[in-house]
Write a protein that holds these residues in place. Sequence first.
Motif, PDB file in Angstrom:
ATOM      1  N   ASP A   1       0.828  -1.215   0.000  1.00  0.00           N
ATOM      2  CA  ASP A   1       0.000   0.000   0.000  1.00  0.00           C
ATOM      3  C   ASP A   1       0.863   1.267   0.000  1.00  0.00           C
ATOM      4  O   ASP A   1       0.582   2.226  -0.729  1.00  0.00           O
ATOM      5  CB  ASP A   1      -0.919   0.016   1.222  1.00  0.00           C
ATOM      6  N   ILE A   2       1.911   1.268   0.816  1.00  0.00           N
ATOM      7  CA  ILE A   2       2.798   2.437   0.875  1.00  0.00           C
ATOM      8  C   ILE A   2       3.503   2.626  -0.457  1.00  0.00           C
ATOM      9  O   ILE A   2       3.587   3.744  -0.992  1.00  0.00           O
ATOM     10  CB  ILE A   2       3.826   2.259   2.013  1.00  0.00           C
ATOM     11  N   ALA A   3       3.999   1.529  -1.002  1.00  0.00           N
ATOM     12  CA  ALA A   3       4.702   1.607  -2.284  1.00  0.00           C
ATOM     13  C   ALA A   3       3.776   2.088  -3.396  1.00  0.00           C
ATOM     14  O   ALA A   3       4.173   2.870  -4.264  1.00  0.00           O
ATOM     15  CB  ALA A   3       5.277   0.236  -2.633  1.00  0.00           C
ATOM     16  N   LYS A   4       2.516   1.651  -3.366  1.00  0.00           N
ATOM     17  CA  LYS A   4       1.557   2.086  -4.388  1.00  0.00           C
ATOM     18  C   LYS A   4       1.295   3.585  -4.292  1.00  0.00           C
ATOM     19  O   LYS A   4       1.189   4.277  -5.314  1.00  0.00           O
ATOM     20  CB  LYS A   4       0.256   1.313  -4.254  1.00  0.00           C
ATOM     21  N   GLN A   5       1.192   4.089  -3.069  1.00  0.00           N
ATOM     22  CA  GLN A   5       0.960   5.524  -2.914  1.00  0.00           C
ATOM     23  C   GLN A   5       2.142   6.327  -3.456  1.00  0.00           C
ATOM     24  O   GLN A   5       1.960   7.391  -4.047  1.00  0.00           O
ATOM     25  CB  GLN A   5       0.722   5.868  -1.439  1.00  0.00           C
ATOM     26  N   VAL A   6       3.349   5.815  -3.271  1.00  0.00           N
ATOM     27  CA  VAL A   6       4.527   6.487  -3.829  1.00  0.00           C
ATOM     28  C   VAL A   6       4.459   6.508  -5.349  1.00  0.00           C
ATOM     29  O   VAL A   6       4.698   7.539  -5.983  1.00  0.00           O
ATOM     30  CB  VAL A   6       5.821   5.792  -3.352  1.00  0.00           C
ATOM     31  N   VAL A   7       4.122   5.358  -5.944  1.00  0.00           N
ATOM     32  CA  VAL A   7       4.042   5.291  -7.409  1.00  0.00           C
ATOM     33  C   VAL A   7       2.937   6.199  -7.936  1.00  0.00           C
ATOM     34  O   VAL A   7       3.089   6.869  -8.963  1.00  0.00           O
ATOM     35  CB  VAL A   7       3.812   3.832  -7.858  1.00  0.00           C
ATOM     36  N   ASP A   8       1.809   6.261  -7.234  1.00  0.00           N
ATOM     37  CA  ASP A   8       0.668   7.049  -7.697  1.00  0.00           C
ATOM     38  C   ASP A   8       0.851   8.546  -7.508  1.00  0.00           C
ATOM     39  O   ASP A   8       0.333   9.348  -8.287  1.00  0.00           O
ATOM     40  CB  ASP A   8      -0.612   6.609  -6.957  1.00  0.00           C
TER      41      ASP A   8
END
Length: 458
Positions: A202-209
């Motif tokens: 989830d944290i990594a996805k927020q960074v990518v988004d």
Amino acid sequence: MNHWNSGTAAALLSAILMGGSAAVFTTMPAYAQETVKLELWSRQDPSGPLRAGNVVKAAERLNKELEAEGSPKRVEVAVRESPAKGFDDDALQLLKVFGIDQGPDMFIAAHEWVCAFQEDGFLLKLDDYIAKYPQHFGTIFPSLWSSAKCPDGTYAIPQDAEARMFFYNKKLLREAGYDDAFVDALPERALSGDLTMDELIDIAKQVVDKTKAKYGILHRPNKGPDYIMAFNAYGNDFVDPASGNLLLERDKLAAAFGWFERAVKEGVIPANNTAMEFDALRKEFYTGNAAFWMYGIWDLGSVAFPTYGLPKDEKGFFADWGWIAGPAAAKGGSPVSLTHPIVYAISASTKEPELAVRLLGHASAADLNTDHAVTTTHIGIKPEQLEDPRYAEAWPLAKATELLKITKFLPNNAQFGELNGIIYAAIQGIESGRLSADDAAEFVIDEASASLEDVVVK
């Protein structure tokens, strides 16, 4: 093992050492009433020359001790160097040498090979000796002894350790909207079991988004131990404690593969991760194009600092970078790290087992082990090394040492290398979209059952 004639033995030893060198280092006392020659087999390894060198130095200490005791014996250490490219090749060559009754008194090996030698009766059992010499072995980190055990006891002495973790870019997390309190609390949350593997996605996805970073989580692009942390998090230890045989648990395998599957579907792990170059992956992380990098502590000193200019000082590094243990699979679960100790082992047929044990005890001294640790970016084996100014100055080692409390190990089974290759092929299948998590678990079980011996499946 077949027993070959002496001509075959000589030919084998010549073939093994061809292209390399057999260097003999000796430590002789000023006077020696009875010289005991102990042979040490060591792979030619420029990344760890003191693994053998410390045994040579230890002979000086043991000889002084013997002299003080009034013993007529003095030890001479001869180091036979193998040109094998890796520890697996070295172990296979050495098993052949033991098979023709030409084995050395002591040798250096990757820990997962210990039980292969023990099964053939080649190793000295050490439990009683370890208890007898607490001055040498009593403070070695308890977790490291697990790497030296076979089902019926301890057969090796840990020589060093590593730490594997998830490095992370704090700047990217802050850019993605996470505040300093959240970012700085991640290491402690991971160690406490509060942070989970899915939250990492989830944290990594927020960074990518929400940032310009292209990647969320990157891992090595070839077969190796690092990604085994993810399997450990979901309960896969890969070894049956009763028999020492490899163990595959279908549900736990599927759960771990499910994490990779979700990470790819969320656009966090790239579908071509296993097709990328190692140096390209490092560059993406260290130049700010990825949130997390699953690898090991040695990468800081060997790549991050000299090649990409990350701050060498502790305060500067942790201002914008950091690392966490592998998170738990579920809240309140156990975090994970992975280490891969190299070990010292003693032949069951050595004529002087007591002297060999004492010699390796001196080689395990805190100061000698620190000589090795700080020059090769490996973690020490004893807590008192943390008090050495040299170790404290090498702050990545000092900081990462805390992960030894929770560390896991590869199974002490010589077939695990082959199993790991099958696991890696399954990860490739998942990330490329060819396999589901359940399919990947079945693939590993089917392939391992067909090609490996005595695999336990549950």
